[in-house]
Design an enzyme around this catalytic site. Structure first.
Site, short mmCIF file in Angstrom:
data_model
loop_
_atom_site.label_atom_id
_atom_site.label_comp_id
_atom_site.label_asym_id
_atom_site.label_seq_id
_atom_site.Cartn_x
_atom_site.Cartn_y
_atom_site.Cartn_z
N TYR A 174 -13.96 -3.66 10.21
CA TYR A 174 -12.65 -3.00 10.21
C TYR A 174 -11.97 -3.15 11.57
O TYR A 174 -10.79 -3.52 11.66
CB TYR A 174 -12.82 -1.53 9.84
CG TYR A 174 -11.52 -0.75 9.78
CD1 TYR A 174 -10.64 -0.91 8.71
CD2 TYR A 174 -11.18 0.15 10.79
CE1 TYR A 174 -9.45 -0.18 8.65
CE2 TYR A 174 -10.01 0.88 10.73
CZ TYR A 174 -9.15 0.72 9.66
OH TYR A 174 -7.96 1.43 9.61
N GLY A 216 0.83 -1.21 0.00
CA GLY A 216 0.00 0.00 0.00
C GLY A 216 0.86 1.25 0.00
O GLY A 216 0.55 2.23 0.68
N1 LIG Z 1 -6.16 7.13 7.37
C1 LIG Z 1 -6.48 6.82 8.62
O1 LIG Z 1 -7.14 7.62 9.33
C2 LIG Z 1 -6.02 5.52 9.21
C3 LIG Z 1 -6.17 5.34 10.59
C4 LIG Z 1 -5.76 4.15 11.18
C5 LIG Z 1 -5.20 3.16 10.41
N2 LIG Z 1 -5.07 3.35 9.06
C6 LIG Z 1 -4.48 2.24 8.30
O2 LIG Z 1 -3.33 2.71 7.63
C7 LIG Z 1 -3.16 1.98 6.41
C8 LIG Z 1 -3.04 2.96 5.26
O3 LIG Z 1 -4.24 3.72 5.20
P1 LIG Z 1 -4.38 5.05 4.33
O4 LIG Z 1 -5.27 5.95 5.06
O5 LIG Z 1 -3.03 5.49 3.88
O6 LIG Z 1 -5.20 4.46 3.09
P2 LIG Z 1 -5.38 4.99 1.58
O7 LIG Z 1 -4.97 6.40 1.48
O8 LIG Z 1 -6.75 4.59 1.22
O9 LIG Z 1 -4.32 4.07 0.78
C9 LIG Z 1 -4.53 2.70 0.76
C10 LIG Z 1 -3.33 2.02 0.16
O10 LIG Z 1 -3.54 0.61 0.23
C11 LIG Z 1 -3.43 0.05 -1.08
N3 LIG Z 1 -4.30 -1.12 -1.18
C12 LIG Z 1 -5.64 -1.20 -0.90
N4 LIG Z 1 -6.07 -2.46 -1.12
C13 LIG Z 1 -4.99 -3.18 -1.52
C14 LIG Z 1 -4.79 -4.53 -1.90
N5 LIG Z 1 -5.80 -5.41 -1.91
N6 LIG Z 1 -3.55 -4.92 -2.26
C15 LIG Z 1 -2.52 -4.03 -2.27
N7 LIG Z 1 -2.64 -2.74 -1.93
C16 LIG Z 1 -3.88 -2.32 -1.56
C17 LIG Z 1 -3.81 1.19 -2.02
O11 LIG Z 1 -3.28 0.93 -3.32
P3 LIG Z 1 -3.88 1.67 -4.66
O12 LIG Z 1 -3.36 3.08 -4.62
O13 LIG Z 1 -3.34 0.87 -5.78
O14 LIG Z 1 -5.37 1.60 -4.53
C18 LIG Z 1 -3.14 2.36 -1.32
O15 LIG Z 1 -1.76 2.39 -1.58
C19 LIG Z 1 -4.37 1.05 6.31
O16 LIG Z 1 -4.02 -0.22 6.79
C20 LIG Z 1 -5.38 1.70 7.22
O17 LIG Z 1 -6.31 0.77 7.72
C21 LIG Z 1 -5.47 4.49 8.46
#
Ligand SMILES: NC(=O)c1ccc[n+]([C@@H]2O[C@H](COP(=O)([O-])OP(=O)(O)OC[C@H]3O[C@@H](n4cnc5c(N)ncnc54)[C@H](OP(=O)(O)O)[C@@H]3O)[C@@H](O)[C@H]2O)c1
Length: 253
Positions: free
Chosen positions: A160, A17
């Site tokens: 989630y 990701g």
């Molecule tokens: N943002 C928050 O507030 C928050 C809070 C707590 C935890 N998190 C965790 O932090 C992590 C990153 O979140 P984020 O907010 O940066 O999310 P994001 O901006 O939605 O980015 C998601 C990333 O995951 C990739 N991805 C999604 N499904 C995938 C799959 N099946 N195989 C490979 N790659 C995949 C996407 O790739 P593409 O670009 O190709 O779609 C993208 O690079 C996640 O695990 C999330 O649960 C986030």
């Protein structure tokens, strides 16, 4: 450059990701320290290519690898390709993830399984694909991105929060299983400014911001600094831990 700044230089880091959000910031922070970065994405090739471009502009190496982290064959192939093209994985960060915010009445088995596949299988598979090599070589550092949703009740995020609790339990167990040469820790972010949190809508984001002592969302770069700490020798006596970085939304009872 001091020894601390050298520890990532020319070593191979795989970030799932890595094309957007928190994973992207981690890729850039690793590249800034001189690591060779293998960036995984699933769909958004343009975003992945842009991160690669930015990393190469810093003078570091970067390869981009399309693989659905919930697909065992794709993950196996990716880890083999990274080993051949960049080097065996020494640092792994599992940041790929998906979320769903909504009422319990909206949840069916399909949605539940979709989230479990990406968040839980998608953590399990990359970790299992790199751990034997790390153990054999006597060095490995793994950070799994969980969430405070895995630590506190989230009535609007049932699948989630369950998936993130599983990630925390998995990482903790891996820390025992792969010790002493491989350390495994989790980061549990609060609300971070990314596409994922934007999709939750303004009212939900406002409520989450208000629930934090610091009254703001976190930045992906702040998460990247914490992940680098967990990957580095600065956290040399930490394994099996979940570090919370959430502006004060979850604290000990
Ligand atoms: N943002 C928050 O507030 C928050 C809070 C707590 C935890 N998190 C965790 O932090 C992590 C990153 O979140 P984020 O907010 O940066 O999310 P994001 O901006 O939605 O980015 C998601 C990333 O995951 C990739 N991805 C999604 N499904 C995938 C799959 N099946 N195989 C490979 N790659 C995949 C996407 O790739 P593409 O670009 O190709 O779609 C993208 O690079 C996640 O695990 C999330 O649960 C986030």
């Amino acid at each position: 450059m001091n020894k601390q700044d050298q520890e990532f230089r020319n070593r191979t880091a795989l970030v799932t990701g890595g094309s957007r959000g928190i994973g992207r910031a981690i890729c850039l922070a690793l590249a800034e320290k001189g690591a060779n970065v293998a960036l995984n994405y699933v769909q958004n090739r343009d975003a992945a290519a842009k991160v690669k471009h930015d990393i190469e502009a810093m003078g570091s190496r970067c390869g981009i690898y399309r693989a659905d982290v919930s697909d065992p064959k794709a993950v196996e192939a990716m880890v083999a390709d990274v080993a051949e093209e960049i080097g065996p994985v020494e640092f792994l960060v599992t940041a790929a993830g998906i979320a769903h915010l909504g009422d319990h009445t909206e949840i069916d088995l399909d949605l539940w399984q979709q989230i479990m596949r990406v968040n839980v299988d998608g953590t399990f598979l990359p970790v299992m694909a790199v751990k034997d090599g790390m153990i054999e070589r006597g060095f490995g550092r793994i950070v799994c991105i969980a969430s405070i949703a895995g630590l506190a009740p989230r009535g609007q995020m049932l699948p989630y929060s369950t998936s993130k609790a599983a990630v925390i339990a998995f990482a903790r167990s891996c820390a025992q299983a792969f010790a002493p040469d491989v350390r495994v820790n989790c980061l549990a972010p609060g609300l971070i400014d990314t596409d994922m949190s934007a999709a939750m809508g303004a009212p939900a984001r406002h409520a989450m911001r208000e629930a934090a002592f610091l009254k703001r969302t976190g930045r992906p770069e702040e998460m990247a600094k914490t992940v680098l700490y967990l990957l580095s020798e600065q956290s040399s006596f930490m394994t099996g831990q979940t570090l919370v970085a959430d502006g004060g939304r979850v604290t000990l009872p």
